[in-house]
Motif scaffolding. Structure first.
Motif, short mmCIF file in Angstrom:
data_model
loop_
_atom_site.label_atom_id
_atom_site.label_comp_id
_atom_site.label_asym_id
_atom_site.label_seq_id
_atom_site.Cartn_x
_atom_site.Cartn_y
_atom_site.Cartn_z
N ARG A 155 -11.03 -104.80 -115.97
CA ARG A 155 -9.78 -104.24 -117.37
C ARG A 155 -10.04 -104.17 -118.39
NH1 ARG A 155 -4.56 -105.30 -113.79
NH2 ARG A 155 -3.61 -104.04 -116.28
N TYR A 156 -10.37 -105.15 -118.75
CA TYR A 156 -10.84 -105.44 -120.18
C TYR A 156 -11.98 -104.60 -121.03
CZ TYR A 156 -12.92 -108.11 -124.70
OH TYR A 156 -12.50 -107.45 -125.66
N PHE A 157 -12.98 -104.24 -120.51
CA PHE A 157 -13.46 -103.77 -120.72
C PHE A 157 -13.58 -101.91 -120.52
CE2 PHE A 157 -17.38 -107.47 -119.50
CZ PHE A 157 -16.85 -108.13 -120.84
N ALA A 158 -12.83 -101.97 -119.44
CA ALA A 158 -12.22 -100.35 -120.08
C ALA A 158 -11.30 -99.90 -120.85
CB ALA A 158 -11.67 -100.11 -118.28
N ARG A 159 -10.70 -100.56 -121.02
CA ARG A 159 -9.84 -100.36 -122.06
C ARG A 159 -10.62 -100.53 -122.99
NH1 ARG A 159 -4.25 -100.31 -123.10
NH2 ARG A 159 -3.11 -101.33 -125.15
N HIS A 160 -11.52 -101.59 -122.95
CA HIS A 160 -12.20 -101.30 -124.65
C HIS A 160 -13.78 -101.43 -124.49
CE1 HIS A 160 -8.40 -102.28 -127.18
NE2 HIS A 160 -7.97 -103.32 -126.50
N PRO A 161 -13.81 -100.16 -123.37
CA PRO A 161 -16.00 -99.85 -123.44
C PRO A 161 -16.36 -100.43 -124.24
CG PRO A 161 -14.45 -97.65 -123.41
CD PRO A 161 -13.61 -98.58 -124.49
N GLY A 162 -16.27 -100.60 -125.71
CA GLY A 162 -17.51 -100.99 -126.70
C GLY A 162 -17.67 -102.59 -127.32
N ASP A 163 -16.36 -103.56 -125.68
CA ASP A 163 -16.48 -104.68 -126.71
C ASP A 163 -17.37 -105.56 -125.42
OD1 ASP A 163 -14.52 -104.34 -128.37
OD2 ASP A 163 -12.85 -105.72 -126.92
N SER A 164 -17.88 -104.88 -123.64
CA SER A 164 -19.04 -106.30 -123.12
C SER A 164 -20.14 -106.17 -124.13
CB SER A 164 -18.88 -104.95 -122.26
OG SER A 164 -19.79 -105.44 -121.32
N ALA A 165 -20.69 -105.09 -124.91
CA ALA A 165 -21.71 -105.04 -125.69
C ALA A 165 -21.95 -105.74 -126.80
CB ALA A 165 -22.09 -103.48 -125.81
N ARG A 166 -20.62 -106.21 -127.45
CA ARG A 166 -20.05 -106.92 -128.45
C ARG A 166 -20.67 -108.00 -128.20
NH1 ARG A 166 -15.80 -102.67 -129.64
NH2 ARG A 166 -16.69 -101.93 -131.70
N LEU A 167 -19.73 -108.35 -127.19
CA LEU A 167 -19.72 -109.80 -126.40
C LEU A 167 -21.48 -110.40 -126.21
CD1 LEU A 167 -16.76 -110.61 -123.86
CD2 LEU A 167 -17.19 -111.59 -126.00
N ASP A 168 -22.53 -108.72 -125.31
CA ASP A 168 -23.43 -109.49 -124.97
C ASP A 168 -24.06 -109.84 -126.39
OD1 ASP A 168 -23.02 -109.12 -122.21
OD2 ASP A 168 -23.75 -107.71 -122.43
N ALA A 169 -23.70 -108.89 -127.60
CA ALA A 169 -25.28 -108.88 -128.29
C ALA A 169 -24.11 -110.79 -129.85
CB ALA A 169 -24.17 -107.84 -129.57
N ILE A 170 -23.19 -111.11 -129.36
CA ILE A 170 -22.66 -112.50 -129.94
C ILE A 170 -23.60 -113.25 -129.05
CG2 ILE A 170 -20.88 -113.69 -130.14
CD1 ILE A 170 -19.66 -111.83 -130.12
N ALA A 171 -23.62 -113.42 -128.15
CA ALA A 171 -24.29 -114.13 -126.53
C ALA A 171 -25.48 -114.20 -127.71
CB ALA A 171 -23.88 -114.68 -125.11
N ASP A 172 -26.53 -113.39 -127.12
CA ASP A 172 -28.04 -113.26 -127.74
C ASP A 172 -27.94 -113.96 -128.80
OD1 ASP A 172 -28.27 -112.10 -125.18
OD2 ASP A 172 -28.16 -109.97 -125.92
#
Length: 419
Positions: A190-207
């Motif tokens: 639900r969070y990713f649906a509300r803020h669609p760009g945040d999944s990619a942001r988390l992935d980028a920080i993790a990488d």
């Protein structure tokens, strides 16, 4: 001494209680509580309302005025804001105050569960109320404590209000996490649906963290799994938005920004509430060892190398006691507590089934922290419970509803049992 704030008079109380209530002549600790009352009604014989904070390990609120649920309560009650043992001003347990062996610390902290909190409350009630029964308001873990109170000393309570805190009476830590991991996954989606760009942001920080060492302002290393633990906020009404704003400003050029790193340190550091981490799984322990249940039951899709990276929720993991400065002094004790068996029962199902103390409970249908299914099983198993199931509010409904949640619960008790 009494302090006057807008709409509320505050008076401090400090009582000395046994560390181990089974050994009243042994070591003692202090328990702090703050009395709050409408200044215009200070001399009236008002009913008492004991507030039981969520947690474990959370101190009671520090009021700045008569607003929110407190303002609602002060219309009719004298409120006692209890710092549960080990928190706030109640002989605090922090990284700076602990000492001795791991085994000694673990044995000591075994006296900081709900059963001891109830025993403290009973001593306070007799001291402040002259033995007269009081009402209780239990938020989250405070509701767990309420059920222990009804199991051990129901004669001390005239009515109970519970918000997001009907614990499973027989649920083990494994049962709890088997139910809550899917809830956390649903909140993340639900969070990713509300803020669609945040999944990619988390992935980028993790990488980024995978390839290099990044230190937080206190010197702790920011790891991917600590980044994931930011998801603990997703069970609150504004948690998804707060996490979004953090991630939106995570970068400064090609590095993680200083404001972002400071926010992560503060949100995941447990500086003010290490007991939350140390005792968290023990609140579900009634007999057998918890054995790091959240770690053992971690689904593969929450792995650090999974993409999209999923944030975790209200789970405590053994790695935290290595990687988080405020928790390192508790590492050995936490291992002993996780392996401990023979915990005393916190709830008495027979006594609860026969309960006649009125209980009005808000059950949040989408609650990420306290499973709605377990809550409703408990509502059916405990006598005197009227449950209001709602998805209008998240787990923090008591705090953010401006007193409306508490008002509804009070009206429920009044409507069934009279004023």
């Amino acid at each position: 001494m009494t302090v006057l704030l807008p709409g509320v008079a505050l008076t401090d109380h400090v009582l000395t209680v046994p560390l181990d209530h089974a050994d009243p002549g042994g070591e003692t600790i202090e328990v702090f509580a703050r009395e709050a009352v409408d200044p215009a009604r200070r001399d009236e014989d008002l009913p008492w309302l004991l507030f039981l904070q969520g947690g474990p390990g959370g101190r009671s609120p520090r009021p700045t005025g008569a607003d929110g649920w407190l303002g609602q309560a002060l219309k009719t009650h004298r409120v006692l804001l209890l710092d549960q043992r080990g928190t706030g001003r109640s002989t605090p347990v922090t990284a700076a105050t602990v000492s001795g062996s791991d085994a000694g610390l673990a044995a000591r902290l075994a006296h900081f569960r709900a059963d001891a909190i109830v025993a403290d409350a009973e001593l306070i009630r007799r001291e402040l109320c002259g033995g007269r029964a009081w009402e209780t308001l239990g938020q989250s873990y405070g509701g767990f404590v309420t059920l222990t109170y009804l199991s051990r000393a129901p004669e001390g309570i005239s009515a109970c209000y519970v918000t997001g805190g009907l614990a499973g009476l027989t649920a083990s830590a494994d049962d709890v996490y088997a139910r809550t991991y899917p809830r956390v996954r649903a909140k993340a989606e639900r969070y990713f649906a509300r803020h669609p760009g945040d999944s990619a942001r988390l992935d980028a920080i993790a990488d980024h963290l995978r390839d290099r060492e990044v230190l937080l302002p206190d010197g702790d290393r920011l790891t991917v799994r600590r980044l994931q633990s930011l998801g603990m906020c997703l069970g609150t009404g504004d948690g998804a938005d707060r996490l979004h704003w953090m991630l939106e400003e995570a970068w400064a050029g090609g590095r993680l920004s200083d404001p972002f790193l400071y926010e992560v340190m503060t949100a995941t550091g447990f500086v003010g509430n290490p007991l939350y981490a140390v005792l968290h799984e023990s609140i579900y322990a009634q007999g057998g060892a918890t054995a790091w249940a959240a770690h053992r039951l971690l689904p593969e899709d929450f792995a650090e190398d999974a993409r999209p990276l999923l944030p975790t929720g209200e789970m405590i993991y053994p790695w935290m006691f290595d990687e988080i400065a405020a928790l390192r002094p508790f590492r050995g004790a936490a291992e002993i507590i996780a392996a401990r068996s023979g915990w005393p029962a916190l709830y008495d199902p027979v006594r609860l089934a026969a309960n006649r103390v009125p209980v009005a409970a808000a059950v949040y249908y989408d609650d990420m922290y306290v499973d709605e299914g377990l809550s409703m099983e408990t509502a059916r198993a405990v006598g005197g419970v009227r449950a209001w199931v709602t998805n209008e509010w998240e787990h923090d409904g008591l705090r953010v509803s401006g007193g409306r949640v508490l008002a509804r619960l009070m009206e429920t008790v009044k409507g069934v049992h009279g004023p």
